[in-house]
Design a protein around this motif. Structure first.
Motif, mmCIF file in Angstrom:
data_model
loop_
_atom_site.group_PDB
_atom_site.id
_atom_site.type_symbol
_atom_site.label_atom_id
_atom_site.label_comp_id
_atom_site.label_asym_id
_atom_site.label_seq_id
_atom_site.Cartn_x
_atom_site.Cartn_y
_atom_site.Cartn_z
ATOM 1 N N CYS A 17 0.834 -1.210 0.000
ATOM 2 C CA CYS A 17 0.000 0.000 0.000
ATOM 3 C C CYS A 17 0.862 1.251 0.000
ATOM 4 O O CYS A 17 0.550 2.229 -0.660
ATOM 5 C CB CYS A 17 -0.934 0.010 1.219
ATOM 6 S SG CYS A 17 -2.272 -1.182 1.100
ATOM 7 N N THR A 18 1.965 1.232 0.732
ATOM 8 C CA THR A 18 2.861 2.373 0.789
ATOM 9 C C THR A 18 3.474 2.631 -0.577
ATOM 10 O O THR A 18 3.591 3.773 -1.023
ATOM 11 C CB THR A 18 3.967 2.134 1.839
ATOM 12 O OG1 THR A 18 3.359 1.857 3.083
ATOM 13 C CG2 THR A 18 4.863 3.356 1.960
ATOM 14 N N VAL A 19 3.858 1.577 -1.280
ATOM 15 C CA VAL A 19 4.446 1.716 -2.608
ATOM 16 C C VAL A 19 3.417 2.254 -3.586
ATOM 17 O O VAL A 19 3.712 3.115 -4.409
ATOM 18 C CB VAL A 19 5.028 0.359 -3.094
ATOM 19 C CG1 VAL A 19 5.409 0.423 -4.555
ATOM 20 C CG2 VAL A 19 6.208 -0.052 -2.242
ATOM 21 N N LEU A 20 2.180 1.797 -3.492
ATOM 22 C CA LEU A 20 1.138 2.245 -4.394
ATOM 23 C C LEU A 20 0.752 3.706 -4.141
ATOM 24 O O LEU A 20 0.279 4.385 -5.019
ATOM 25 C CB LEU A 20 -0.099 1.356 -4.277
ATOM 26 C CG LEU A 20 0.065 -0.085 -4.775
ATOM 27 C CD1 LEU A 20 -1.215 -0.879 -4.511
ATOM 28 C CD2 LEU A 20 0.402 -0.110 -6.250
ATOM 29 N N GLU A 21 0.935 4.186 -2.922
ATOM 30 C CA GLU A 21 0.581 5.546 -2.580
ATOM 31 C C GLU A 21 1.810 6.467 -2.550
ATOM 32 O O GLU A 21 1.775 7.526 -1.977
ATOM 33 C CB GLU A 21 -0.109 5.585 -1.218
ATOM 34 C CG GLU A 21 -1.472 4.941 -1.236
ATOM 35 C CD GLU A 21 -2.164 5.070 0.112
ATOM 36 O OE1 GLU A 21 -1.852 6.002 0.858
ATOM 37 O OE2 GLU A 21 -3.000 4.230 0.394
ATOM 38 N N SER A 22 2.868 6.128 -3.184
ATOM 39 C CA SER A 22 4.079 6.936 -3.140
ATOM 40 C C SER A 22 3.895 8.217 -3.939
ATOM 41 O O SER A 22 3.022 8.313 -4.790
ATOM 42 C CB SER A 22 5.273 6.147 -3.669
ATOM 43 O OG SER A 22 5.129 5.940 -5.048
ATOM 44 N N HIS A 23 4.729 9.189 -3.690
ATOM 45 C CA HIS A 23 4.651 10.474 -4.366
ATOM 46 C C HIS A 23 6.057 11.034 -4.528
ATOM 47 O O HIS A 23 6.999 10.554 -3.925
ATOM 48 C CB HIS A 23 3.759 11.439 -3.587
ATOM 49 C CG HIS A 23 4.292 11.816 -2.246
ATOM 50 N ND1 HIS A 23 4.149 10.993 -1.142
ATOM 51 C CD2 HIS A 23 4.989 12.900 -1.838
ATOM 52 C CE1 HIS A 23 4.730 11.576 -0.112
ATOM 53 N NE2 HIS A 23 5.255 12.735 -0.506
ATOM 54 N N ALA A 24 6.160 12.077 -5.359
ATOM 55 C CA ALA A 24 7.451 12.727 -5.570
ATOM 56 C C ALA A 24 7.330 14.198 -5.209
ATOM 57 O O ALA A 24 6.280 14.809 -5.382
ATOM 58 C CB ALA A 24 7.871 12.590 -7.030
ATOM 59 N N ASP A 25 8.398 14.756 -4.718
ATOM 60 C CA ASP A 25 8.425 16.175 -4.391
ATOM 61 C C ASP A 25 9.043 16.943 -5.551
ATOM 62 O O ASP A 25 9.972 16.463 -6.200
ATOM 63 C CB ASP A 25 9.263 16.431 -3.140
ATOM 64 C CG ASP A 25 8.604 15.867 -1.886
ATOM 65 O OD1 ASP A 25 7.369 15.750 -1.875
ATOM 66 O OD2 ASP A 25 9.331 15.552 -0.937
ATOM 67 N N VAL A 26 8.493 18.120 -5.816
ATOM 68 C CA VAL A 26 9.046 18.993 -6.846
ATOM 69 C C VAL A 26 9.424 20.305 -6.170
ATOM 70 O O VAL A 26 8.599 20.936 -5.518
ATOM 71 C CB VAL A 26 8.029 19.261 -7.978
ATOM 72 C CG1 VAL A 26 8.583 20.256 -8.969
ATOM 73 C CG2 VAL A 26 7.642 17.975 -8.668
ATOM 74 N N LEU A 27 10.662 20.723 -6.367
ATOM 75 C CA LEU A 27 11.128 21.978 -5.803
ATOM 76 C C LEU A 27 10.873 23.069 -6.839
ATOM 77 O O LEU A 27 11.260 22.956 -8.000
ATOM 78 C CB LEU A 27 12.624 21.887 -5.496
ATOM 79 C CG LEU A 27 13.263 23.137 -4.926
ATOM 80 C CD1 LEU A 27 12.651 23.496 -3.581
ATOM 81 C CD2 LEU A 27 14.766 22.947 -4.799
ATOM 82 N N ILE A 28 10.189 24.124 -6.439
ATOM 83 C CA ILE A 28 9.907 25.241 -7.337
ATOM 84 C C ILE A 28 10.643 26.453 -6.799
ATOM 85 O O ILE A 28 10.436 26.863 -5.660
ATOM 86 C CB ILE A 28 8.398 25.529 -7.432
ATOM 87 C CG1 ILE A 28 7.671 24.318 -8.000
ATOM 88 C CG2 ILE A 28 8.153 26.767 -8.284
ATOM 89 C CD1 ILE A 28 6.172 24.466 -8.016
ATOM 90 N N ASP A 29 11.509 27.012 -7.628
ATOM 91 C CA ASP A 29 12.267 28.208 -7.277
ATOM 92 C C ASP A 29 11.583 29.399 -7.915
ATOM 93 O O ASP A 29 11.438 29.449 -9.137
ATOM 94 C CB ASP A 29 13.683 28.074 -7.846
ATOM 95 C CG ASP A 29 14.749 28.432 -6.858
ATOM 96 O OD1 ASP A 29 14.411 28.886 -5.762
ATOM 97 O OD2 ASP A 29 15.931 28.243 -7.200
#
Length: 177
Positions: A17-29
């Motif tokens: 479940c943790t793998v299926l709900e993973s996400h990525a962070d995007v840094l915006i400058d």
């Protein structure tokens, strides 16, 4: 063991479940530059374009006396606590060398218009395509005035000038110095 097997299954399911709900962070400058407001410039009667008419001139007058037209420009919506500058950009880049400076050329070869700021009685030459400090006078809290002169001049001997109607166009921009 069953308890251990059940825990393994639960842990595996939790990992899935943790793998299926993973996400990525995007840094915006985010960057920007704050600037003072652009100045508004207008003629005395708000005409656009501002027309300077030298009327009919006898060519011999250019040698005898100055052929000059006075006019005022009104400046508003600037940060007047900063020094201001003016840039005169001739349409098509048409300039003429006269007395060691670039002036506005006209449609007649050798005939030009020399601009001068005369605000407050002080005479300051204005050159084409050059950022130059100006000294407008305060009219009220939000409006300043600048007095200018346009002088018709010949960079060649008068007899070499072609007679007839002539035109020229320049854009005057006010900016911060």
């Amino acid at each position: 063991m069953t308890m251990l097997n059940q825990m393994k299954k639960s842990l595996g399911l939790l990992l899935l479940c943790t793998v299926l709900e993973s996400h990525a962070d995007v840094l915006i400058d985010v960057t920007a530059t704050m600037v003072d407001p652009a100045c508004n410039i207008r003629s005395e009667n708000s005409s656009s374009p501002l027309a300077i008419d030298f009327n009919i001139i006898n060519s011999s007058e250019l040698n005898k006396s100055a052929v000059v037209k006075d006019f005022s420009l009104y400046i508003s919506d600037c940060n007047f606590s900063k020094s201001l500058a003016m840039v005169l950009n001739p349409k098509g880049g048409s300039t003429l060398s006269y007395n060691g400076k670039n002036i506005l050329a006209t449609s007649i070869d050798g005939l030009g218009i020399d601009f001068t700021e005369v605000t407050g009685g002080t005479i300051r030459a204005l050159e084409m395509n050059k950022k130059q400090r100006i000294y407008p006078e305060r009219v009220n809290a939000t409006l300043y005035r600048m007095d200018l002169q346009a002088q018709l001049v010949s960079a060649v001997p008068i007899k070499q000038l072609e007679l007839g109607e002539f035109t020229s166009t320049v854009t005057l921009s006010v900016t911060y110095n």
